[in-house]
Write an enzyme that holds these catalytic residues in place. Sequence first.
Site, PDB file in Angstrom:
ATOM      1  N   LEU A  70     -48.375  -3.004   2.848  1.00 38.60           N
ATOM      2  CA  LEU A  70     -48.282  -1.817   2.976  1.00 38.60           C
ATOM      3  C   LEU A  70     -46.974  -1.230   3.986  1.00 38.60           C
ATOM      4  O   LEU A  70     -46.961  -1.920   4.920  1.00 38.60           O
ATOM      5  CB  LEU A  70     -49.512  -0.953   3.326  1.00 38.60           C
ATOM      6  CG  LEU A  70     -50.766  -1.384   2.324  1.00 38.60           C
ATOM      7  CD1 LEU A  70     -52.039  -0.538   2.832  1.00 38.60           C
ATOM      8  CD2 LEU A  70     -50.471  -1.100   0.889  1.00 38.60           C
ATOM      9  N   HIS A  71     -46.404  -0.352   3.372  1.00 41.74           N
ATOM     10  CA  HIS A  71     -45.260   0.403   4.276  1.00 41.74           C
ATOM     11  C   HIS A  71     -45.448   1.788   4.286  1.00 41.74           C
ATOM     12  O   HIS A  71     -46.423   2.262   3.653  1.00 41.74           O
ATOM     13  CB  HIS A  71     -44.075  -0.269   4.060  1.00 41.74           C
ATOM     14  CG  HIS A  71     -43.607  -0.206   2.643  1.00 41.74           C
ATOM     15  ND1 HIS A  71     -43.577   1.190   1.970  1.00 41.74           N
ATOM     16  CD2 HIS A  71     -43.544  -1.247   1.781  1.00 41.74           C
ATOM     17  CE1 HIS A  71     -43.285   0.799   0.593  1.00 41.74           C
ATOM     18  NE2 HIS A  71     -43.132  -0.483   0.539  1.00 41.74           N
ATOM     19  N   GLU A  72     -44.692   2.510   4.848  1.00 40.54           N
ATOM     20  CA  GLU A  72     -44.643   3.886   4.819  1.00 40.54           C
ATOM     21  C   GLU A  72     -44.523   4.510   3.440  1.00 40.54           C
ATOM     22  O   GLU A  72     -45.271   5.728   3.171  1.00 40.54           O
ATOM     23  CB  GLU A  72     -43.707   4.498   5.814  1.00 40.54           C
ATOM     24  CG  GLU A  72     -43.700   6.004   6.175  1.00 40.54           C
ATOM     25  CD  GLU A  72     -45.086   6.424   6.675  1.00 40.54           C
ATOM     26  OE1 GLU A  72     -45.662   5.541   7.416  1.00 40.54           O
ATOM     27  OE2 GLU A  72     -45.511   7.670   6.162  1.00 40.54           O
ATOM     28  N   GLY A  73     -43.786   3.921   2.634  1.00 42.50           N
ATOM     29  CA  GLY A  73     -43.749   4.229   1.185  1.00 42.50           C
ATOM     30  C   GLY A  73     -45.303   4.373   0.666  1.00 42.50           C
ATOM     31  O   GLY A  73     -45.608   5.527  -0.248  1.00 42.50           O
ATOM     32  N   HIS A  74     -46.028   3.483   0.525  1.00 43.75           N
ATOM     33  CA  HIS A  74     -47.292   3.450   0.190  1.00 43.75           C
ATOM     34  C   HIS A  74     -48.142   4.439   0.686  1.00 43.75           C
ATOM     35  O   HIS A  74     -48.887   5.298   0.140  1.00 43.75           O
ATOM     36  CB  HIS A  74     -47.975   2.131   0.360  1.00 43.75           C
ATOM     37  CG  HIS A  74     -47.416   0.761  -0.196  1.00 43.75           C
ATOM     38  ND1 HIS A  74     -46.822  -0.197   0.380  1.00 43.75           N
ATOM     39  CD2 HIS A  74     -47.297   0.573  -1.590  1.00 43.75           C
ATOM     40  CE1 HIS A  74     -46.612  -0.930  -0.418  1.00 43.75           C
ATOM     41  NE2 HIS A  74     -46.551  -0.624  -1.520  1.00 43.75           N
TER      42      HIS A  74
ATOM     43  N   GLY B 197     -45.105   5.634  -6.901  1.00 43.92           N
ATOM     44  CA  GLY B 197     -43.849   5.998  -6.163  1.00 43.92           C
ATOM     45  C   GLY B 197     -42.816   6.148  -7.211  1.00 43.92           C
ATOM     46  O   GLY B 197     -42.800   5.121  -8.158  1.00 43.92           O
ATOM     47  N   ARG B 198     -41.744   6.799  -7.038  1.00 42.67           N
ATOM     48  CA  ARG B 198     -40.582   6.802  -7.851  1.00 42.67           C
ATOM     49  C   ARG B 198     -39.413   5.854  -7.527  1.00 42.67           C
ATOM     50  O   ARG B 198     -38.637   6.018  -8.336  1.00 42.67           O
ATOM     51  CB  ARG B 198     -40.118   8.618  -7.556  1.00 42.67           C
ATOM     52  CG  ARG B 198     -40.823   9.613  -8.334  1.00 42.67           C
ATOM     53  CD  ARG B 198     -40.069  10.767  -8.598  1.00 42.67           C
ATOM     54  NE  ARG B 198     -39.971  11.667  -7.603  1.00 42.67           N
ATOM     55  CZ  ARG B 198     -40.642  12.637  -7.191  1.00 42.67           C
ATOM     56  NH1 ARG B 198     -41.887  12.710  -7.949  1.00 42.67           N
ATOM     57  NH2 ARG B 198     -40.394  13.576  -6.107  1.00 42.67           N
ATOM     58  N   LYS B 199     -39.760   4.932  -6.444  1.00 42.90           N
ATOM     59  CA  LYS B 199     -38.670   4.242  -6.387  1.00 42.90           C
ATOM     60  C   LYS B 199     -38.949   3.207  -7.585  1.00 42.90           C
ATOM     61  O   LYS B 199     -37.671   2.708  -7.984  1.00 42.90           O
ATOM     62  CB  LYS B 199     -39.245   3.323  -5.227  1.00 42.90           C
ATOM     63  CG  LYS B 199     -38.036   2.341  -4.709  1.00 42.90           C
ATOM     64  CD  LYS B 199     -38.251   1.401  -3.846  1.00 42.90           C
ATOM     65  CE  LYS B 199     -38.234   0.073  -3.843  1.00 42.90           C
ATOM     66  NZ  LYS B 199     -38.905  -0.949  -4.830  1.00 42.90           N
TER      67      LYS B 199
ATOM     68  N   SER C 201     -41.763  -3.658  -0.104  1.00 41.69           N
ATOM     69  CA  SER C 201     -42.373  -4.692   0.752  1.00 41.69           C
ATOM     70  C   SER C 201     -41.474  -6.072   0.785  1.00 41.69           C
ATOM     71  O   SER C 201     -41.438  -6.708   1.437  1.00 41.69           O
ATOM     72  CB  SER C 201     -43.642  -5.148  -0.286  1.00 41.69           C
ATOM     73  OG  SER C 201     -44.742  -4.113  -0.453  1.00 41.69           O
TER      74      SER C 201
END
Length: 294
Positions: A37-41, A152-154, A191
Amino acid sequence: MSSRCAVVRGIGEMREARERARRAGRTVSFVPTMGALHEGHLSLVDVARRHADEVVLSIYVNPAQFGAGEDLDEYPRDLERDLELAAARGVDVVFTPSDAEIYPEPQTTWVEPPEEMARRLCGLSRPTHFRGVLTVVLKLFEIVQPDVAVFGRKDYQQAVLIRRMARELQLPVRIETAPIVRESDGVAMSSRNEYLTAEDRPAARALSGALMVVRAAFRAGERSGRVLGEKARSVMQEAGVRVEYAEIVDADDLSPALEAGPSGICVIAGHVGSTRLIDNAPLAGSCSLDDSEE
Ligand code: PAF
């Protein structure tokens, strides 16, 4: 740990937790992840919390979406750290099933995405990726039974295909998407950024740099999808990225946009060293790149 969340490993236990929420009249939002997990998640968790009373986050590295020779074995895994991050962000339940729970027998029934949308862009180099994604997401939806699910839109192509699956299969879940979160140098959080070395960084930055160039060209009046795609490609190539694709596509069906309009999306992918990176941005309107634009 600042707070605790329930950790559920079995499908039966997850269904019981969902049933308890239902009996208590509580709605559930769902954030499916593969961990690391990172800030995006965690930004998806924030969105999920705004949409329901409880947040379920799954951590499951889905073998069915990795092709032969891809990074399934090396994919970063750190459950303890993930549980701490999830709890600190207010996740109520972490569902972390085993392969034996999700694939108790060889999978022969698949959710096949529409070929014209899935066999291009990322699907060109990863031909079975999206059927693996849709199949596991459908299984997870069926287990968690969320009211809302957040992506996420990524992973733009993935989000479009999941939305389409939910609509065509008439799944009782609302799909929400959340903006890309970027590192301070503009690299989209992923990730897989863990694989990037210090030498890789300038090339990795060129992906968001390419998107900024394309947005600026669109603002300046360029409307040819081909020319805009070429601009993105050359920015990446000059920085040493091995470009996989750089295209302007329709936001809803991912078809190539010959004449780019304000609803077009620039989608790009490339390899930096041994790391495959993807990114995207709308041609018009604000997006997470605007923080780094003049
Ligand atoms: O985006 C991801 O992390 C995965 O593709 C997903 C949606 C969790 C399915 O395994």
